[in-house]
Design an enzyme around this catalytic site. Structure first.
Site: not given
Ligand code: NAD
Ligand code: DAU
Length: 355
Positions: A37, A39, A65-66, A89, A135, A158, A162, A198, A294
């Site tokens: 990671d 970090l 870093d990847i 990511a 997404e 984003y 992906k 959110l 959005h």
């Molecule tokens: P996050 O942002 O919480 O964590 C990402 C991690 O990747 C962090 O620990 C960061 O330090 C590390 N990272 C970033 N750039 C890097 C690099 N260049 N080299 C090495 N490490 C690096 O993300 P998350 O919410 O845990 O998401 C993880 C994966 O799941 C992502 O690929 C995201 O696209 C996918 N995903 C997330 C959600 C969601 O709702 N959070 C939903 C569907 C898919």
């Molecule tokens: O669908 C999967 C995705 O979900 C992941 O791939 C992304 O990594 C993850 O961040 C998430 O993306 P969203 O954009 O859906 O998540 P976010 O929490 O940023 O926002 C959720 C919804 O809430 C979206 O419609 C935007 C809205 N929002 C978000 C924030 C941060 C608000 O209305 N107010 C806010 O302050």
């Protein structure tokens, strides 16, 4: 398939750290985890702080870093990596609108680097599992749901990055025969999520009586999945998923953003109580300018995963949200740490500067 040395990328982030805790709890997993990671602001070593003590030599961490190909090559060689579970990511849509460059580098170039390292292992390499998002499919109208056959139509930098990484993974399977699986998941929530997303943002702002910024009319719809259910789905796909295939993962919980924010306000009122003279926290809700591009609605058809691999989500949204609100209220030190400006300085003292 007997994985011995599993490389987990992004294992200090939200889902990656939950996955490391989850996989070590599985009695049939006997291998080593090598967590790499960079970090970034989103990666927090405290998320996995207990793992080394609990699992000793079965767990290793390297700050890498990847995008740094030589360092990746060394890790693949030193730890005889035979499988990858790729979480690392840049993950936040709003940041991708302000600064897309990091998204292109990490999500596309970083994934390419990992695929090249995996390919160079030849026959001994067992599996590259790529974690992706719903997404990539774009935005839905009021009806229907994304299937694995839905054409890719990403709308943010984003999701475009992906989508690009998904295509690279697919191509390495079709062209080079690399054993891959790919999962496209809906919105996760639960412990260790960085408070820019959110749900944790609204919990913490509500707790502190700060305004709760809801984008646009608040009626955008997301499908929500508790993070541990996602971890179970990933491991199920890694074990039993057909190589070269994609599986959608979802929570069967479509909700408008405003409903979630109201729900959080009520839970924080219930758990933390109201401060003297303060109104119910729903009064903190403030409609703000919409996010550019959005996506209106996501809904995910995960019947392939249920039919082929017998996976369904276990947690209800109501119980999952209660657990999540409690976790954030009980982990005020974690919140303070990830929000402090000194935190990156502390990381550098512990792990050195990134090249
Ligand atoms: P996050 O942002 O919480 O964590 C990402 C991690 O990747 C962090 O620990 C960061 O330090 C590390 N990272 C970033 N750039 C890097 C690099 N260049 N080299 C090495 N490490 C690096 O993300 P998350 O919410 O845990 O998401 C993880 C994966 O799941 C992502 O690929 C995201 O696209 C996918 N995903 C997330 C959600 C969601 O709702 N959070 C939903 C569907 C898919
Ligand atoms: O669908 C999967 C995705 O979900 C992941 O791939 C992304 O990594 C993850 O961040 C998430 O993306 P969203 O954009 O859906 O998540 P976010 O929490 O940023 O926002 C959720 C919804 O809430 C979206 O419609 C935007 C809205 N929002 C978000 C924030 C941060 C608000 O209305 N107010 C806010 O302050």
């Amino acid at each position: 398939m007997k994985i011995q040395n599993l490389l987990v990328t992004g294992g200090c982030g939200f889902i990656g750290s939950n996955f490391i805790h989850y996989i070590f709890r599985q009695p049939d997993f006997e291998g080593r985890i090598i967590n790499i990671d960079a970090l970034t602001y989103a990666g927090n070593p405290f998320n996995v702080a207990t793992v080394k003590d609990a699992y000793g030599e079965r767990y290793h961490f390297r700050r890498i870093d990847i995008c740094d190909f030589p360092s990746l090559e060394s890790v693949f060689a030193d730890f005889e990596i035979d499988a990858v579970c790729h979480f690392a990511a840049e993950s936040h849509v709003d940041r991708s609108i302000k600064r897309p460059d990091a998204f292109v580098n990490t999500n596309i170039i970083g994934t390419f680097n990992l695929l090249e390292c995996a390919r160079s292992k030849g026959e001994e390499f067992l599996l590259f599992h790529h974690i992706s998002t719903d997404e990539v499919y774009g935005s839905l109208g009021p009806d229907g749901a994304f299937t694995e056959e839905t054409p890719y139509r990403p709308n943010s930098p984003y999701s475009a990055s992906k989508a690009s990484s998904d295509h690279l993974v697919r191509s390495y399977n079709r062209t080079f025969g690399l054993p891959t699986t790919l999962s496209n998941c809906s919105n996760n929530y639960g412990p260790y999520q960085f408070p820019e997303k959110l749900i944790p943002l609204m919990i913490l702002n509500a707790l502190e009586y700060q305004s709760l910024p809801v984008y646009g009319d608040g009626k955008n719809v997301r499908d929500w999945l508790y993070v541990e259910d996602h971890c179970e789905a990933i491991l199920t796909i890694m074990k039993q998923g057909r190589r070269g295939e994609t599986y959608n993962v979802g929570g069967a919980t479509e909700l408008e953003n405003i409903a979630i924010v109201e729900n959080i306000c009520d839970l924080v009122d219930e758990y933390a109580g109201r401060r003297a003279g303060k109104a119910a926290r729903r009064h903190l809700i403030t409609y703000v300018a919409d996010r550019p591009g959005h996506d209106r609605r996501y809904a995910i058809d995960f019947s392939k995963l249920t039919t082929e691999l017998d996976w369904i989500p276990r947690e209800t949204f109501s119980s999952g949200l209660r657990k999540t609100v409690s976790w954030y209220l009980e982990h005020r030190n974690w919140v303070a740490d990830v929000r402090t400006k000194d935190y990156q300085r502390w990381i550098e003292q512990q792990y050195g500067r990134m090249p």
